[in-house]
Design an enzyme around this catalytic site. Sequence first.
Site, PDB file in Angstrom:
ATOM      1  N   SER A  11       0.882  -1.229   0.012  1.00 26.45           N
ATOM      2  CA  SER A  11       0.009  -0.043  -0.077  1.00 26.45           C
ATOM      3  C   SER A  11       0.904   1.209  -0.185  1.00 26.45           C
ATOM      4  O   SER A  11       1.991   1.387   0.667  1.00 26.45           O
ATOM      5  CB  SER A  11      -0.889  -0.037   1.372  1.00 26.45           C
TER       6      SER A  11
ATOM      7  N   TYR B 147      -1.896   0.342  10.156  1.00 30.55           N
ATOM      8  CA  TYR B 147      -1.907  -0.007   8.803  1.00 30.55           C
ATOM      9  C   TYR B 147      -0.669   0.265   7.958  1.00 30.55           C
ATOM     10  O   TYR B 147       0.077  -0.560   7.116  1.00 30.55           O
ATOM     11  CB  TYR B 147      -3.114   0.162   7.952  1.00 30.55           C
TER      12      TYR B 147
END
Length: 284
Positions: free
Chosen positions: A170, A183
């Site tokens: 990501s 995250y």
Amino acid sequence: MSHAPPPAGPSDRARPGRGPAPGTGSAPRPVRSPAGRGGAALVTGASSGIGAAVARRLAAEGGWRLVLSGRDVTRLEQEAARAGAVALPADLTRPGAHRRLTDLALDRLGRVDLLVAGAGVGWAGDFAGMPAARIDEIVGVDLLATVHLVRALLPHMVAAGSGRVVLVGSFAGSVGVRGEAVYSAAKAALAVFADALRYELRGTGVGVSHVIPGVVDTPFFDRRGTPYTRSWPRPVPAERVADAVWSAVTHDRDEVYVPGWLRLPARVRGAAPGLYRRLAARFG
């Protein structure tokens, strides 16, 4: 229902720490390169989103025998039926799940030429208010489950002398994103894992690709509990990430950003972190 391909013979299955299969001589039996000619692939996170899009792309290219894994059994079976694949539901955060999935995939396919690790979960909000259980879940799914699965499959690829691992990361792991501290940390660790593993595997015939999407139009945001509301950058379809995975496989690419312009802020973050932090604090 899923459609299982005919199982390969025992001599097709590479075992770590063992010599070559009988009749193959002193060198490991070569396997087909994934680059454009098909092979055997395992895709995780395949019940929806990026993983499902990757499975459909591989199926459309032809020549691939597929095993799909995910936690949503109903959706996984539907995606497997669409792709002509074998569905192997698994929660990879459970103890020993990575070994069981590896054994089942090898039993069905005979070998695994390509692993696309697409499973991932998120959570948005201030870190101070984040439930401890969600911290463990994100690190468990986004980092540890992938690392353990790669560890289980990698010796088979090395023994065969070919293969590719594609890790779906990501952009949050490249720069850090406000409200997504854990995250971002898990995806950053995945990025460094990809780099370190690539150095270690040099000369083995096994490649490592890191695909780095920004905002993707998937159920990810709804499941994390906070929808994506920004007008920019606009989410890209999951199929575009699947295209990037395909590019990484066919062109042996180490790193692919989706969309490509995200490479620029990531480079600014690396070259001038102070400037990047000021810009990020001002513009979010």
